[in-house]
Design a protein around this motif. Structure first.
Motif, short mmCIF file in Angstrom:
data_model
loop_
_atom_site.label_atom_id
_atom_site.label_comp_id
_atom_site.label_asym_id
_atom_site.label_seq_id
_atom_site.Cartn_x
_atom_site.Cartn_y
_atom_site.Cartn_z
N UNK A 26 1.33 58.85 -55.60
CA UNK A 26 0.53 58.86 -54.75
C UNK A 26 1.49 60.57 -53.98
N UNK A 27 0.53 61.50 -53.73
CA UNK A 27 0.93 62.77 -52.76
C UNK A 27 1.41 62.76 -51.54
N UNK A 28 2.59 62.80 -50.58
CA UNK A 28 2.73 63.04 -49.70
C UNK A 28 3.18 64.46 -49.23
N UNK A 29 1.35 64.57 -48.15
CA UNK A 29 1.48 66.43 -47.81
C UNK A 29 2.15 65.97 -46.72
N UNK A 30 3.34 67.03 -46.41
CA UNK A 30 3.31 67.06 -44.98
C UNK A 30 4.31 68.80 -44.28
N UNK A 31 5.63 68.61 -43.49
CA UNK A 31 5.01 70.23 -43.32
C UNK A 31 6.65 70.11 -42.48
N UNK A 62 4.15 67.42 -51.18
CA UNK A 62 3.73 68.11 -51.11
C UNK A 62 3.68 69.25 -49.66
N UNK A 63 4.14 70.68 -49.57
CA UNK A 63 4.58 71.35 -48.69
C UNK A 63 3.57 71.62 -48.15
N UNK A 65 2.48 73.92 -46.72
CA UNK A 65 2.50 75.45 -45.61
C UNK A 65 2.60 76.50 -47.31
N UNK A 66 3.07 75.89 -48.32
CA UNK A 66 3.35 76.12 -49.67
C UNK A 66 1.76 76.49 -49.98
N UNK A 67 1.24 77.58 -51.69
CA UNK A 67 0.62 77.39 -52.30
C UNK A 67 0.11 75.93 -53.40
N UNK A 68 -0.80 75.13 -53.25
CA UNK A 68 -1.20 74.08 -54.01
C UNK A 68 -0.26 74.07 -55.53
N UNK A 69 -0.34 73.04 -56.04
CA UNK A 69 0.59 73.15 -57.37
C UNK A 69 -0.76 72.93 -58.18
N UNK A 70 -0.72 73.20 -59.44
CA UNK A 70 -1.44 73.96 -60.74
C UNK A 70 -1.92 72.62 -60.81
N UNK A 76 -10.58 68.06 -51.06
CA UNK A 76 -10.85 69.01 -49.99
C UNK A 76 -9.99 69.35 -49.12
N UNK A 77 -10.01 70.42 -48.09
CA UNK A 77 -8.99 70.75 -47.54
C UNK A 77 -8.27 69.20 -46.73
N UNK A 78 -6.77 69.76 -47.49
CA UNK A 78 -5.98 69.14 -46.08
C UNK A 78 -5.54 69.71 -45.09
N UNK A 79 -5.88 69.26 -44.05
CA UNK A 79 -5.59 69.36 -42.35
C UNK A 79 -4.22 68.81 -41.45
N UNK A 80 -4.25 67.68 -41.86
CA UNK A 80 -3.18 67.09 -40.99
C UNK A 80 -1.72 66.63 -41.93
N UNK A 81 -0.82 66.12 -41.93
CA UNK A 81 0.24 65.73 -42.20
C UNK A 81 0.87 64.05 -41.04
N UNK A 82 0.97 63.82 -42.00
CA UNK A 82 1.54 62.87 -42.94
C UNK A 82 -0.09 63.37 -43.94
N UNK A 83 -0.57 63.26 -44.99
CA UNK A 83 -1.88 62.93 -45.59
C UNK A 83 -1.22 61.70 -46.89
#
Length: 123
Positions: A26-31, A62-63, A65-70, A76-83
């Protein structure tokens, strides 16, 4: 040939033959400064690794504001936090955009994991 026929079952029983399995995460996309991320951290983060969901899909952060890890591929694009993105071997399977609160989060995540691997039983 006879020796191989006799030894193969022994290797399987002993666990020496390993079957490749997909790895869920589970990847938590945050900022930084995200109040809903902070709320998730208070309500869910301490218990997440102790749950069936946490064992089935370990958390990875995963932040945005940083490049997506390879090793990650999002659909699709990540627009909201958290996702929260459920990935299998780094590829997106499904996502929850936003934090809907503790009661809804567990149900949504459990359904996502069950769809990904029906053999995993959630509480």
């Amino acid at each position: 040939m006879l020796l191989r026929a006799l030894l193969l079952p022994a290797f399987v029983v002993a666990g020496w033959v390993q079957v490749a399995s997909a790895e869920l995460a589970l990847v938590m996309v945050e900022e930084k400064g995200c109040i809903w991320c902070a709320r998730w951290d208070r309500e869910i983060a301490p218990k997440y690794p102790k749950t069936a969901e946490g064992r089935a899909a370990p958390l990875r952060r995963y932040d945005i504001d940083t490049p997506v890890p390879t090793d990650l591929a999002f659909t699709g694009p990540l627009r909201f936090t958290p996702t929260f993105v459920l990935v299998e071997d780094g590829r997106e399977l499904s996502r929850i955009e936003g934090y809907p609160g503790e009661d809804f989060f567990w149900g949504l995540l459990g359904a996502m994991i069950t769809r990904a691997d029906p053999g995993i039983k959630m509480n």
